[in-house]
Design an enzyme around this catalytic site. Structure first.
Site, short mmCIF file in Angstrom:
data_model
loop_
_atom_site.label_atom_id
_atom_site.label_comp_id
_atom_site.label_asym_id
_atom_site.label_seq_id
_atom_site.Cartn_x
_atom_site.Cartn_y
_atom_site.Cartn_z
N HIS A 155 -16.86 28.57 -5.80
CA HIS A 155 -16.47 28.92 -4.42
C HIS A 155 -15.14 28.27 -4.07
O HIS A 155 -14.71 27.30 -4.69
CB HIS A 155 -17.55 28.51 -3.42
CG HIS A 155 -17.78 27.03 -3.35
ND1 HIS A 155 -16.98 26.16 -2.62
CD2 HIS A 155 -18.75 26.25 -3.92
CE1 HIS A 155 -17.44 24.94 -2.73
NE2 HIS A 155 -18.52 24.95 -3.53
N CYS A 198 -20.74 21.97 -7.78
CA CYS A 198 -20.12 23.29 -7.79
C CYS A 198 -18.72 23.24 -8.39
O CYS A 198 -18.16 22.15 -8.62
CB CYS A 198 -20.06 23.85 -6.37
SG CYS A 198 -21.67 24.35 -5.72
#
Length: 478
Positions: free
Chosen positions: A415, A436
Site C-alpha cells: 500500500h 506491510c
C-alpha cells in the site's frame, strides 16, 4: 379193315417221334429248372439265369465282397471302407432256395425268356470290432489332420474390441461316428456324409452370441473416450489403455468403471501438477535463480473429488475433449512455472519491488518493509497470492487511510503511505512498517492497476538467503 398206305405209316411214325421228342424235351427242361433258375431271372440285381442255388449264393457272396462305403467329410475329402476291411461274409438263410422252390419248373416252357427280378435278404455278418480299427486308420482321425473346434471370443486389437469368429474345426465325435458307420454298413448304404449326419464337435460359443455382442458394444462405448488435461506446457491423457485398466465386470455381466482406480489416477495427476504452497523455482530480477520455500498460499490445487466425478461422466459419455481439472485454488499460469509473467517481486535486503506484466517491467521502486528492529519483519521466502484489491482503504488500528491496498499474506500487503516520504535504503531496519510493504504513491497506483486478485507476490530476503528472519510480532496493516 383197310390197310394204311406206306406213306401214312411213315407220317404216323414221324408224328409219334416228334411228340416223344417234345415230351422228352419238356421233361428234361422241367427237371433242369427244378435245380436252375429260369433265364432272365434277376435276384438282388444279379443275373441268375441258368444258375443253381449254390452258384447264386456264390454270386451273392461276391457281391457282398464288392461292397464299398464311401465317406464324405467336412472338407470335401472322401474315404472308402471296404468289405474286406469289415470282414463281411454272406449268411445263408434259405432265401435263395425258397425262391427256387417258388419257381414252377413245370411252367418253364412258358416262362423262359420272360425276365423276372426278385429281392431276397442277403444277410451277412461283419466284424464289428474292426470299426474302431478302421476309424483309427482313416485320414480324418489322424491327429495331424484334426483341427479342434474353438469358441468365438472377444479380442482387443489395440484400437477396439472385436469378436474373433469361432473355428468349426473337423473333430469328429468318435462315438457318434462309430454308430453312424455301423448303421450304414448294416443297412447296406453305400455312402454317408459326416456333415449331414452332424457328427462333428461344435464350438460352444458362436460369433452371433447375443451376450458377447452386447459385451463388445459396451466395451467399445466405454473405451471410446479420449480426455486430455492441458497444463499448458504438458498434458495428462486418459486414453483407451487407461480406461481399459479401470474396467471391471459386475455380477450382472455389465462393465463399470472402478471409481477407486479413477480417483487414484486423479490423485496422481494432482500430485504431479498441484503447486499450492509448494517450493517454486524463480529467476529474480537481480539475476540468480532461487528456490522459494514451501509455505506460501499461491498455486493450483485440484478438487480431486469433483474432478473424479467429472472424469467418470466424460468416460461414460465417450467424450473426446481437451479440458482442465476442477480446481479448489487457481494460480495465474498453468505451466510448470505457474508464477507466469505477471507478478510482483520484493527483495527485503534490496528494499526494492518490481512489477511485471506479460514479462515486461512496469514498475521498479524502492519500498520500506517491516521493521526489523521491533520484530515486525515482512514474511519472506515464499510465493503468496493477492487476496484482495481495495482503493481508499481505512486502517482503523492506526487511523490511516491509503489509496491502494493489496493484501497478500493475512494483514501483510502492499500500500501507499502519505506520511512516508523516503523509501529504500536501510529505513526498514529501524523505521520499517508493521509488516506491510510501504510503497510510493505513483508506484503503488501502477501496481494496483496492473495486478488482480490471485496474482503472485514473491518475497525473498536476498538471493543468498531466500528466507529471512521470522517476525516475532504479529503483522498488522500499516
Amino acid at each position: 379193315m383197310k390197310k394204311l398206305s406206306k406213306n401214312a405209316k411213315i407220317m404216323m411214325i414221324v408224328i409219334a417221334a416228334f411228340v416223344v421228342a417234345i415230351i422228352s424235351i419238356y421233361l428234361i427242361g422241367s427237371k433242369h429248372f427244378s435245380t436252375h433258375f429260369f433265364p432272365g431271372t434277376v435276384i438282388n440285381g444279379i443275373d441268375c439265369g441258368e444258375k443253381t442255388v449254390e452258384e447264386v449264393k456264390a454270386d451273392l457272396q461276391d457281391k457282398i465282397s464288392e461292397y464299398t462305403l464311401t465317406v464324405t467329410e467336412r472338407d470335401g475329402k472322401t474315404e472308402e471302407i471296404t468289405a474286406e476291411q469289415l470282414d463281411m461274409k454272406y449268411v445263408d438263410d434259405g432265401g435263395v432256395e425258397k425262391l427256387l422252390e417258388e419257381q414252377d419248373a413245370a411252367a418253364w416252357i412258358v416262362s423262359v425268356g420272360n425276365s423276372k427280378a426278385y429281392e431276397t435278404s442277403a444277410n451277412f455278418t461283419y466284424d464289428k470290432a474292426t470299426i474302431d480299427t478302421i476309424m483309427d486308420q482313416m485320414e480324418c482321425f489322424q491327429e495331424a489332420n484334426v483341427t479342434a473346434p474353438a469358441d468365438a471370443y472377444i479380442n482387443d486389437n489395440g484400437t477396439s474390441y472385436e469378436i474373433v469368429p469361432e473355428v468349426q474345426g473337423n473333430t469328429l465325435n468318435r462315438e457318434k461316428t462309430r454308430e453312424a458307420l455301423m448303421d450304414a454298413v448294416e443297412s447296406g448304404k453305400t455312402g454317408v456324409n459326416f456333415e449331414e449326419l452332424d457328427l462333428y464337435e461344435k464350438p460352444a460359443i458362436l460369433s452371433t452370441d447375443e451376450a458377447m455382442n452386447t459385451e463388445v458394444a459396451q466395451l467399445n462405448q466405454m473405451t471410446a473416450a479420449h480426455i486430455v488435461y492441458d497444463f499448458k506446457d504438458r498434458q495428462m491423457t486418459v486414453d483407451r489403455d487407461t480406461i481399459r485398466s479401470w474396467l471391471y465386470k459386475g455380477e450382472d455381466g455389465n462393465y463399470a468403471l472402478d471409481q477407486e482406480q479413477v480417483a487414484a489416477w486423479v490423485k496422481h495427476m494432482a500430485y504431479e501438477t498441484d503447486t499450492f504452497g509448494l517450493e517454486h523455482e524463480f529467476k529474480t530480477s537481480l539475476g540468480p535463480t532461487i528456490t522459494l520455500a514451501a509455505g506460501g498460499d499461491y498455486g493450483w490445487v485440484i478438487d480431486k473429488e469433483a474432478t473424479t466425478a467429472a472424469l467418470i461422466q466424460a468416460v461414460q459419455e465417450g467424450q473426446n475433449i481437451t479440458t482442465e481439472p476442477v480446481y479448489l485454488y487457481r494460480g495465474m499460469d498453468r505451466a510448470t512455472n505457474d508464477i507466469g509473467n505477471t507478478y510482483v517481486e520484493i527483495c527485503i535486503t534490496k528494499q526494492t519491488m518490481w512489477c511485471y506484466k506479460d514479462g515486461q517491467l512496469v514498475v521498479e521502486t524502492p519500498v520500506v518493509t517491516g521493521n526489523d528492529s521491533t520484530g515486525f519483519q515482512t514474511p519472506s521466502g515464499s510465493v503468496w497470492a493477492i487476496d484482495a484489491k481495495k482503493a481508499d482503504a481505512q486502517f482503523k488500528l492506526f487511523n490511516v487511510k491509503v489509496a491502494f491496498w493489496l493484501p497478500f499474506n493475512g494483514d501483510c500487503g502492499i500500500h501507499d503511505l502519505a506520511s512516508r516520504t523516503e523509501f529504500g535504503g536501510d529505513i526498514y531496519l529501524t523505521n520499517g512498517s508493521h509488516g506491510c510493504v510501504n510503497t510510493p504513491y505513483d508506484a503503488a497506483e501502477k501496481i494496483f492497476n496492473t495486478v488482480e486478485i490471485g496474482y503472485p507476490v514473491i518475497v525473498y530476503y536476498s538471493t543468498d538467503q531466500v528466507v529471512g528472519p521470522e517476525p516475532t510480532q504479529e503483522v498488522t496493516v500499516g
